[in-house]
Design a protein around this motif. Structure first.
Motif, PDB file in Angstrom:
ATOM      1  N   PRO A 196       1.034  -1.109  -0.013  1.00 11.11           N
ATOM      2  CA  PRO A 196       0.056  -0.017   0.065  1.00 11.11           C
ATOM      3  C   PRO A 196       0.669   1.345   0.016  1.00 11.11           C
ATOM      4  CG  PRO A 196      -0.960  -1.585   1.544  1.00 11.11           C
ATOM      5  CD  PRO A 196       0.555  -2.279   1.205  1.00 11.11           C
ATOM      6  N   ARG A 197       2.170   1.278   0.470  1.00  9.90           N
ATOM      7  CA  ARG A 197       2.891   2.536   0.462  1.00  9.90           C
ATOM      8  C   ARG A 197       3.256   3.088  -0.963  1.00  9.90           C
ATOM      9  NH1 ARG A 197       8.075  -0.258   2.944  1.00  9.90           N
ATOM     10  NH2 ARG A 197       7.480  -1.665   1.198  1.00  9.90           N
ATOM     11  N   LYS A 198       2.971   2.291  -1.799  1.00  5.06           N
ATOM     12  CA  LYS A 198       2.989   2.869  -3.387  1.00  5.06           C
ATOM     13  C   LYS A 198       1.929   3.515  -3.608  1.00  5.06           C
ATOM     14  CE  LYS A 198       7.007   0.218  -3.934  1.00  5.06           C
ATOM     15  NZ  LYS A 198       8.092   0.875  -3.734  1.00  5.06           N
ATOM     16  N   MET A 199       0.929   3.578  -2.929  1.00  7.47           N
ATOM     17  CA  MET A 199      -0.561   4.309  -3.091  1.00  7.47           C
ATOM     18  C   MET A 199      -0.539   5.437  -2.383  1.00  7.47           C
ATOM     19  SD  MET A 199      -2.019   2.675  -5.686  1.00  7.47           S
ATOM     20  CE  MET A 199      -3.551   3.700  -5.546  1.00  7.47           C
ATOM     21  N   TYR A 200       0.192   5.701  -1.322  1.00  3.32           N
ATOM     22  CA  TYR A 200       0.219   6.810  -0.455  1.00  3.32           C
ATOM     23  C   TYR A 200       0.193   8.024  -1.013  1.00  3.32           C
ATOM     24  CZ  TYR A 200       1.332   3.872   3.538  1.00  3.32           C
ATOM     25  OH  TYR A 200       1.314   2.822   4.582  1.00  3.32           O
ATOM     26  N   ALA A 201       1.104   8.287  -2.241  1.00  2.00           N
ATOM     27  CA  ALA A 201       0.963   9.648  -2.927  1.00  2.00           C
ATOM     28  C   ALA A 201      -0.221  10.144  -3.323  1.00  2.00           C
ATOM     29  CB  ALA A 201       2.484   9.746  -3.965  1.00  2.00           C
ATOM     30  N   VAL A 202      -0.832   9.057  -4.412  1.00  6.54           N
ATOM     31  CA  VAL A 202      -2.037   9.348  -4.735  1.00  6.54           C
ATOM     32  C   VAL A 202      -3.002   9.816  -4.054  1.00  6.54           C
ATOM     33  CG1 VAL A 202      -1.334   8.311  -7.166  1.00  6.54           C
ATOM     34  CG2 VAL A 202      -2.476   6.943  -5.461  1.00  6.54           C
ATOM     35  N   PHE A 203      -3.383   8.801  -2.932  1.00  3.30           N
ATOM     36  CA  PHE A 203      -4.272   9.040  -1.862  1.00  3.30           C
ATOM     37  C   PHE A 203      -3.961  10.404  -1.096  1.00  3.30           C
ATOM     38  CE2 PHE A 203      -5.656   4.746  -2.828  1.00  3.30           C
ATOM     39  CZ  PHE A 203      -6.899   4.685  -2.706  1.00  3.30           C
ATOM     40  N   ASP A 204      -2.774  10.632  -1.004  1.00  6.33           N
ATOM     41  CA  ASP A 204      -2.641  12.226  -0.138  1.00  6.33           C
ATOM     42  C   ASP A 204      -2.948  13.075  -1.083  1.00  6.33           C
ATOM     43  OD1 ASP A 204      -1.284  13.553   1.762  1.00  6.33           O
ATOM     44  OD2 ASP A 204      -0.039  14.476  -0.049  1.00  6.33           O
ATOM     45  N   LYS A 205      -3.084  12.985  -2.608  1.00  7.25           N
ATOM     46  CA  LYS A 205      -3.545  14.063  -3.357  1.00  7.25           C
ATOM     47  C   LYS A 205      -5.148  13.945  -3.417  1.00  7.25           C
ATOM     48  CE  LYS A 205       0.141  14.615  -7.020  1.00  7.25           C
ATOM     49  NZ  LYS A 205       0.359  14.403  -8.510  1.00  7.25           N
ATOM     50  N   ILE A 206      -5.550  12.931  -3.232  1.00  6.70           N
ATOM     51  CA  ILE A 206      -7.211  13.044  -3.316  1.00  6.70           C
ATOM     52  C   ILE A 206      -7.912  12.880  -2.148  1.00  6.70           C
ATOM     53  CG2 ILE A 206      -6.953  11.804  -5.517  1.00  6.70           C
ATOM     54  CD1 ILE A 206      -8.061   9.211  -3.880  1.00  6.70           C
ATOM     55  N   THR A 207      -7.064  12.997  -0.976  1.00  5.15           N
ATOM     56  CA  THR A 207      -7.833  13.452   0.345  1.00  5.15           C
ATOM     57  C   THR A 207      -8.029  14.669   0.730  1.00  5.15           C
ATOM     58  OG1 THR A 207      -6.688  11.165   1.256  1.00  5.15           O
ATOM     59  CG2 THR A 207      -7.513  12.778   2.831  1.00  5.15           C
ATOM     60  N   VAL A 208      -9.502  15.101   1.097  1.00  9.08           N
ATOM     61  CA  VAL A 208      -9.838  16.282   1.139  1.00  9.08           C
ATOM     62  C   VAL A 208     -10.687  16.378   2.457  1.00  9.08           C
ATOM     63  CG1 VAL A 208     -11.160  18.315   0.376  1.00  9.08           C
ATOM     64  CG2 VAL A 208      -9.918  16.847  -1.211  1.00  9.08           C
ATOM     65  N   GLU A 209     -10.198  17.384   3.131  1.00  9.29           N
ATOM     66  CA  GLU A 209     -11.010  17.431   4.587  1.00  9.29           C
ATOM     67  C   GLU A 209     -12.711  17.841   4.136  1.00  9.29           C
ATOM     68  OE1 GLU A 209      -9.410  20.150   7.701  1.00  9.29           O
ATOM     69  OE2 GLU A 209      -7.697  19.409   7.473  1.00  9.29           O
ATOM     70  N   ARG A 210     -13.352  17.012   4.959  1.00  7.40           N
ATOM     71  CA  ARG A 210     -14.795  17.345   4.692  1.00  7.40           C
ATOM     72  C   ARG A 210     -15.375  18.718   5.176  1.00  7.40           C
ATOM     73  NH1 ARG A 210     -17.533  13.055   3.257  1.00  7.40           N
ATOM     74  NH2 ARG A 210     -16.795  11.132   3.481  1.00  7.40           N
ATOM     75  N   GLY A 211     -15.879  19.577   4.252  1.00  8.38           N
ATOM     76  CA  GLY A 211     -16.267  21.001   4.395  1.00  8.38           C
ATOM     77  C   GLY A 211     -15.534  21.814   3.655  1.00  8.38           C
ATOM     78  N   SER A 212     -14.271  21.188   2.933  1.00  5.17           N
ATOM     79  CA  SER A 212     -13.373  22.030   2.195  1.00  5.17           C
ATOM     80  C   SER A 212     -14.327  22.246   0.693  1.00  5.17           C
ATOM     81  CB  SER A 212     -12.443  21.241   1.776  1.00  5.17           C
ATOM     82  OG  SER A 212     -11.432  21.004   3.011  1.00  5.17           O
ATOM     83  N   VAL A 213     -13.895  23.520   0.381  1.00  8.87           N
ATOM     84  CA  VAL A 213     -14.697  23.952  -0.817  1.00  8.87           C
ATOM     85  C   VAL A 213     -14.122  23.126  -2.024  1.00  8.87           C
ATOM     86  CG1 VAL A 213     -14.711  25.789  -2.561  1.00  8.87           C
ATOM     87  CG2 VAL A 213     -14.413  26.336  -0.028  1.00  8.87           C
ATOM     88  N   VAL A 214     -15.007  22.501  -2.868  1.00  8.76           N
ATOM     89  CA  VAL A 214     -14.769  21.666  -3.755  1.00  8.76           C
ATOM     90  C   VAL A 214     -14.262  22.587  -5.099  1.00  8.76           C
ATOM     91  CG1 VAL A 214     -15.794  20.257  -5.659  1.00  8.76           C
ATOM     92  CG2 VAL A 214     -16.727  20.156  -3.283  1.00  8.76           C
ATOM     93  N   ARG A 215     -12.955  22.170  -5.681  1.00  8.96           N
ATOM     94  CA  ARG A 215     -12.605  22.932  -6.670  1.00  8.96           C
ATOM     95  C   ARG A 215     -13.412  22.988  -8.014  1.00  8.96           C
ATOM     96  NH1 ARG A 215      -9.228  20.178 -10.300  1.00  8.96           N
ATOM     97  NH2 ARG A 215      -8.681  18.154  -9.616  1.00  8.96           N
ATOM     98  N   ALA A 216     -13.523  23.765  -8.747  1.00 10.29           N
ATOM     99  CA  ALA A 216     -13.792  23.809 -10.073  1.00 10.29           C
ATOM    100  C   ALA A 216     -13.191  22.798 -10.827  1.00 10.29           C
ATOM    101  CB  ALA A 216     -14.020  25.069 -10.741  1.00 10.29           C
TER     102      ALA A 216
END
Length: 266
Positions: A196-216
């Motif tokens: 799973p360590r090979k997936m850390y970077a991509v999941f770091d990119k797509i993880t967003v705190e709830r309540g954060s503004v969704v970018r266009a």
């Protein structure tokens, strides 16, 4: 003299209109490209129903949960929607969990979800935990087709238990594919565990705190616009069946025949 067809090959061909042809489908389509477009459009509409909460998918995080997602997404296209595959499959030369072990492996995925307290995780803990769950789920690949789409919804449901959500549009398909491939065991016969360590970077990119503004997302907006008037889901590189998880299609995985199969864009 014609050689006898193996039971595995018979099961594989049963998914197709004819050997080596298009998947059998409720729409009567026999052209793989046309089927891709139709499946994408119908599946997108069904996913919208799930995302809006118009349909209830019990959050049991087990086999029934994954099957319910898949069945709803592809109910308009395949008679076997929601059913685990009964054949071996491979992708880019890498074989997934054998059909007879799918229940066992789905249990592994469920255990990795239920063993954690998702509600109290820090961001780093969440990234590592969700990457682990995905890596095992992806190695399982329980369906004949549609694993990427169903897996994307399933991961989003897991994230619902945490302070975070997943924005799959934040990572490019090629980057996702490369990470998924790197996480795969070098030799499935010697090691049954992904990395799973090979997936850390991509999941770091797509993880967003709830309540954060969704970018266009201009590309997503364009896709939605196209969907309203025609079949959508193809970029300059060809069809992308999984719309976010960047998956290629599964191919017949019997050892002596796997290398002869031609992968098509999924």
């Amino acid at each position: 003299m014609t050689e006898p067809v193996s039971p595995e090959k018979q099961r594989w061909d049963a998914y197709l209109w004819e050997p080596g042809g298009c998947l059998r489908n409720k729409l009567g389509i026999k052209n793989p490209v046309e089927l891709h477009f139709a499946e994408y459009r119908l599946r997108s509409l069904r996913q919208g129903e799930i995302d809006r909460g118009d349909v209830e998918i019990p959050r049991t995080y087990d086999k029934a949960h994954v099957q319910a997602i898949h069945k709803h997404l592809l109910q308009d296209v395949y008679d076997w929607a929601g059913e685990f595959r009964n054949v071996g499959i491979t992708k880019q030369g890498k074989t997934f969990v054998p059909a007879e072990l799918l229940d066992k492996w789905t249990g592994k995925v469920s255990a990795k979800i239920n063993d954690k307290d998702w509600s109290t995780m820090s961001r780093d803990e969440f990234v590592q935990s969700i990457a682990e769950v995905y890596s095992y789920q992806n190695l399982t690949h329980p369906f004949r087709e549609g694993n990427g789409a169903a897996g994307k919804v399933f991961m989003s449901h897991v994230a619902e238990m945490s302070p975070y959500r997943l924005d799959f549009d934040r990572v490019e398909r090629d980057e996702w594919n490369a990470a998924s491939s790197a996480a795969y065991p070098e030799d499935l016969e010697k090691s049954t565990d992904p990395d799973p360590r090979k997936m850390y970077a991509v999941f770091d990119k797509i993880t967003v705190e709830r309540g954060s503004v969704v970018r266009a997302d201009p590309e997503l907006a364009m896709a939605l616009q196209l969907q309203s008037s025609t079949y959508a889901g193809v970029d300059a590189d060809g069809p992308d069946e999984n719309a976010g998880l960047g998956e290629r299609p599964e191919t017949y995985a019997v050892a002596q025949e796997a290398d002869q199969d031609t992968e098509r864009d999924d």
